[in-house]
Scaffold this motif. Structure first.
Motif, short mmCIF file in Angstrom:
data_model
loop_
_atom_site.label_atom_id
_atom_site.label_comp_id
_atom_site.label_asym_id
_atom_site.label_seq_id
_atom_site.Cartn_x
_atom_site.Cartn_y
_atom_site.Cartn_z
N PRO A 1 -24.26 -36.66 2.70
CA PRO A 1 -22.84 -36.40 2.45
C PRO A 1 -21.92 -36.91 3.55
O PRO A 1 -20.73 -37.03 3.34
N CYS A 2 -22.46 -37.21 4.72
CA CYS A 2 -21.59 -37.60 5.84
C CYS A 2 -21.73 -39.06 6.20
O CYS A 2 -21.11 -39.52 7.16
N SER A 3 -22.52 -39.80 5.47
CA SER A 3 -22.81 -41.16 5.94
C SER A 3 -21.60 -42.08 5.83
O SER A 3 -21.57 -43.13 6.46
N ALA A 4 -20.59 -41.70 5.04
CA ALA A 4 -19.40 -42.55 4.96
C ALA A 4 -18.25 -41.97 5.79
O ALA A 4 -17.11 -42.38 5.62
N LEU A 5 -18.57 -41.02 6.68
CA LEU A 5 -17.48 -40.31 7.37
C LEU A 5 -17.52 -40.52 8.88
O LEU A 5 -18.55 -40.84 9.46
N ASP A 6 -16.36 -40.28 9.51
CA ASP A 6 -16.27 -40.37 10.97
C ASP A 6 -16.86 -39.11 11.60
O ASP A 6 -17.11 -38.13 10.90
N PRO A 7 -17.11 -39.12 12.93
CA PRO A 7 -17.78 -37.97 13.56
C PRO A 7 -17.04 -36.66 13.40
O PRO A 7 -17.67 -35.61 13.24
N ILE A 8 -15.70 -36.69 13.39
CA ILE A 8 -14.96 -35.43 13.28
C ILE A 8 -15.12 -34.84 11.89
O ILE A 8 -15.40 -33.64 11.72
N SER A 9 -14.96 -35.68 10.87
CA SER A 9 -15.16 -35.20 9.50
C SER A 9 -16.58 -34.72 9.32
O SER A 9 -16.85 -33.74 8.63
N THR A 10 -17.52 -35.42 9.96
CA THR A 10 -18.92 -35.03 9.86
C THR A 10 -19.12 -33.62 10.41
O THR A 10 -19.76 -32.78 9.78
N LEU A 11 -18.51 -33.36 11.59
CA LEU A 11 -18.64 -32.02 12.17
C LEU A 11 -18.03 -30.98 11.25
O LEU A 11 -18.60 -29.90 11.07
N ALA A 12 -16.88 -31.31 10.66
CA ALA A 12 -16.23 -30.36 9.76
C ALA A 12 -17.18 -30.00 8.62
O ALA A 12 -17.28 -28.83 8.23
N ILE A 13 -17.88 -31.00 8.10
CA ILE A 13 -18.78 -30.71 6.98
C ILE A 13 -20.02 -29.96 7.44
O ILE A 13 -20.51 -29.06 6.76
N GLU A 14 -20.48 -30.27 8.64
CA GLU A 14 -21.64 -29.52 9.15
C GLU A 14 -21.30 -28.04 9.34
O GLU A 14 -22.09 -27.16 8.99
N ASP A 15 -20.07 -27.78 9.88
CA ASP A 15 -19.65 -26.37 10.01
C ASP A 15 -19.61 -25.71 8.65
O ASP A 15 -20.02 -24.56 8.48
N LEU A 16 -19.10 -26.47 7.69
CA LEU A 16 -18.97 -25.94 6.34
C LEU A 16 -20.34 -25.58 5.77
O LEU A 16 -20.52 -24.51 5.17
N ILE A 17 -21.32 -26.45 6.00
CA ILE A 17 -22.67 -26.18 5.48
C ILE A 17 -23.20 -24.88 6.07
O ILE A 17 -23.79 -24.04 5.38
N GLU A 18 -22.96 -24.71 7.38
CA GLU A 18 -23.39 -23.50 8.07
C GLU A 18 -22.82 -22.25 7.39
O GLU A 18 -23.53 -21.25 7.19
N GLU A 19 -21.52 -22.33 6.99
CA GLU A 19 -20.90 -21.17 6.33
C GLU A 19 -21.42 -20.99 4.90
O GLU A 19 -21.63 -19.87 4.43
N MET A 20 -21.59 -22.11 4.21
CA MET A 20 -21.97 -22.04 2.80
C MET A 20 -23.37 -21.44 2.62
O MET A 20 -23.70 -20.93 1.57
N LYS A 21 -24.15 -21.51 3.68
CA LYS A 21 -25.50 -21.00 3.63
C LYS A 21 -25.53 -19.51 3.31
O LYS A 21 -26.52 -19.00 2.80
N GLN A 22 -24.45 -18.78 3.63
CA GLN A 22 -24.39 -17.36 3.30
C GLN A 22 -24.56 -17.14 1.80
O GLN A 22 -25.04 -16.10 1.36
N GLU A 23 -24.10 -18.12 1.02
CA GLU A 23 -24.01 -17.90 -0.42
C GLU A 23 -24.95 -18.79 -1.22
O GLU A 23 -25.33 -18.43 -2.32
N PHE A 24 -25.20 -19.97 -0.71
CA PHE A 24 -25.95 -20.94 -1.51
C PHE A 24 -27.23 -21.36 -0.81
O PHE A 24 -27.36 -21.26 0.41
N THR A 25 -28.16 -21.87 -1.62
CA THR A 25 -29.31 -22.56 -1.07
C THR A 25 -28.92 -24.03 -0.97
O THR A 25 -28.44 -24.60 -1.95
N ILE A 26 -29.10 -24.62 0.19
CA ILE A 26 -28.60 -25.98 0.38
C ILE A 26 -29.74 -26.93 0.75
O ILE A 26 -30.58 -26.61 1.58
#
Ligand SMILES: Nc1ncnc2c1ncn2[C@@H]1O[C@H](COP(=O)(O)OP(=O)(O)OP(=O)(O)O)[C@@H](O)[C@H]1O
Ligand SMILES: [Mg+2]
Lengths: 314, 259
Positions: free
Chosen positions: B176-201
């Motif tokens: 999901p991050c291969s087309a993104l810059d490092p900052i956007s990548t970090l934003a998505i990584e943080d998001l994945i960390e949060e989403m883990k509360q609810e979803f299997t990823i």
């Protein structure tokens, strides 16, 4: 403290090939404009006498140009609109079937058949309309008036020959079907795979995917295709002139023997025996057709342009 | 809400070409699992079999079973459309629908389930999903604008919002991050960390740091050579995989000595 240095103008090196090519494109595009202007000037100049013609210059009981051209404009727009009502949904359906539902071999065959339809000359469609379609449809028309006669569109008395504006509209629809189908098929094929997969991954069925990704993406292309088809339907001469038994009336009734005719068919039928101001009158009706076509095209461009931000082109 | 995935001896074919062979693994609910491995080893192919998206490709088919909370995805009578509403997917290139506004993009999938969603219900779901994807503050004033007008990273988060709006149990992400810059990548990584509360990823990535940062478990896939099928080489806790893997090939790959 400001030191302005005059920047030397950078000029690209001119190559002979570039110059030849750019001259060619300029000449070609000015040629188109010149031809268009010549046609417009011819139409306008030759039309002038028609606008001031006396009432006995007109065939039938028209008293001035506008009352003469009125029923023709109506017939032109009405028959073309009917044709589009039949052709556009069918064309979209065929294009979707070819691109998204049919197995590859059938899709290819169907594509060829549709393209072949585009190559049939309009005289042949006219003959088919008179010889096959009209007699075949007449009994159904009779039923229509019998059962749905209370509905103004199907009011009687029914035509005995089947040569009605509805038959013309069907012939026109068959004639414009290939171009609309071909263009729709091309744009549907260009729907990015990414967007189709996005829809499917959300749990869309194939039809939902088409509604979500394919149709919105293809919309401008389908509209352009429909406009090309409409242009052909508006200007079609032979098929209409052959099928229709014309009258100068304005009537929405679809299956009666009295039908409004179209501008192009009217010119074709009356030009051979027209003389003096009669010729000018026919040319003036041509000018009106030109204006209608132009108007329709601008409306289409407006519709396509209105939602440019959502077109997927960015 | 999140569910456990169990894969038993799965083979994936493209027509007659065996692309992935003999994969068995179990993914626990509310975890992040990373798939790593060299290009062409079948990570995307395998990932797509988890929500039957491979069936979109003509000729692709599987043998074996994938159980989600005990139900076989490939059992008789299972509708792939319903599977995909349970198992969402985010793609490598952000792909919001260009013909829809930001708000409509979020609702695109949700409206398939709930055709008569009221305006207020829809607005609530848009806000909830966009907040869930950490995008709400950036777009709340322009929900009616086209989704294609966002930056790449924002578009990818919009796609994540669109996926979670369907309320799936599992979310698959293919690079999901291969087309993104490092900052956007970090934003998505943080998001994945949060989403883990609810979803299997489950996430495919070529970025080793990313795998070690976001995932609990890591699966390493490899191929013996071109034309050979991809295989699951090792599957373990991420910390073990990166510090003390039991297979030499894994060690070579995660430390950058491969090929
Ligand atoms: N649509 C397809 N048709 C036929 N073969 C395919 C198709 N997609 C992938 N393959 C083959 O399947 C194998 C696995 O491909 P896959 O895309 O799953 O690799 P990957 O691990 O995701 O690679 P990457 O890291 O580059 O994305 C490759 O040999 C590839 O050539
Ligand atoms: Mg891949």
């Amino acid at each position: 403290m400001t030191t302005t240095v005059a920047a030397p103008a950078i000029t690209a090196k001119e190559r002979p090939g570039d110059r030849v090519f750019s001259t060619l494109t300029v000449v070609a595009s000015s040629l188109i404009l010149a031809v268009l202007a010549a046609v417009a000037i011819f139409l306008v100049a030759q039309s002038m006498p028609a606008f001031v013609a006396e009432s006995d210059d007109f065939k039938g009981d028209a008293t001035n140009f506008w009352s003469y051209v009125g029923p023709l404009v109506f017939g032109t727009v009405w028959s073309a609109a009917l044709a589009m009502i039949f052709a556009v949904p069918l064309a979209i359906g065929v294009a979707l079937f070819i691109t998204h539902f049919a197995p590859r071999r059938i899709a290819q065959g169907l594509g060829y058949v549709v393209d072949l339809l585009a190559a049939v000359p309009s005289v042949v469609f006219g003959l088919w309309g008179i010889g096959v379609l009209a007699p075949a449809l007449q009994p159904y028309y009779a039923n229509l008036t019998e059962w749905f006669g209370w509905f103004p569109l199907f009011a009687g008395p029914v035509s005995g020959t089947g040569r009605t504006i509805l038959t013309v509209a069907i012939v026109l629809a068959v004639m414009v079907l290939p171009i609309i189908t071909a263009i729709s098929r091309e744009v549907f094929l260009q729907t990015p795979r990414l967007h189709e997969e996005a829809a499917l991954a959300l749990g869309a069925t194939r039809w939902e995917m088409i509604r979500m990704a394919v149709l919105p993406f293809g919309r401008p292309g389908v509209i352009s295709g429909a406009m090309l088809g409409l242009g052909r339907a508006l200007g079609e001469t032979m098929a209409v002139a052959m099928v229709l038994s014309p009258a100068t009336i304005i009537s929405f009734a679809l299956v009666q023997s009295q039908n409004p005719t179209t501008i192009a068919a009217n010119i074709a039928l009356n030009f051979p025996e027209a003389h003096d101001v009669g010729v000018n009158i026919l040319i003036a009706t041509g000018l009106i057709l030109f204006v209608i076509t132009l108007g329709v095209n601008s409306i289409a461009r407006y519709i396509v342009g209105r939602r440019k931000a959502f077109s997927g082109a960015n | 809400m999140s569910k456990r995935i169990e894969v038993n001896d799965l083979n994936v074919y493209y027509s007659s070409f065996l692309a992935v062979e003999g994969v068995s693994l179990t993914i626990e609910p509310r975890t992040v699992t990373a798939f790593i491995g060299p290009s062409g080893c079948g990570k995307s192919t395998f990932l797509r079999t988890l929500n039957r998206m491979h069936e979109v490709i003509p000729g692709a088919r599987v043998e074996g079973e994938v159980l989600i909370d005990g139900n076989n995805l490939y059992g008789a009578g299972v509708d792939p459309v319903l599977v995909r509403r349970q198992v969402g997917m985010v793609f490598q290139r952000p792909n919001p629908f260009p013909t829809m506004s930001i708000g409509d993009n979020v609702l695109a999938g949700a409206k398939l389930n709930n055709k008569r969603m009221s305006k207020s219900e829809g607005d609530d779901l848009i806000e909830k999903s966009l907040r869930g994807a950490n995008l709400w503050n950036e777009v709340k004033d322009r929900l009616h604008m086209p989704g294609s007008g966002l930056s790449g990273g924002q578009q990818q988060r919009l796609c994540i919002a669109r996926a979670i709006a369907v309320n799936p149990e599992i979310i698959l992400m293919d690079e999901p991050c291969s087309a993104l810059d490092p900052i956007s990548t970090l934003a998505i990584e943080d998001l994945i960390e949060e989403m883990k509360q609810e979803f299997t990823i489950v996430i495919v990535t070529h970025n080793m740091q990313q795998a070690s940062r976001v995932s609990d478990r890591t699966a390493f896939f490899n191929i013996a050579g071109t034309g050979k099928p991809g295989k699951l080489i090792e599957y373990d806790d991420t910390t073990t995989m990166f510090s003390n893997p039991s297979v030499q090939a894994t060690e070579d790959y995660v430390s950058g000595r491969f090929g």
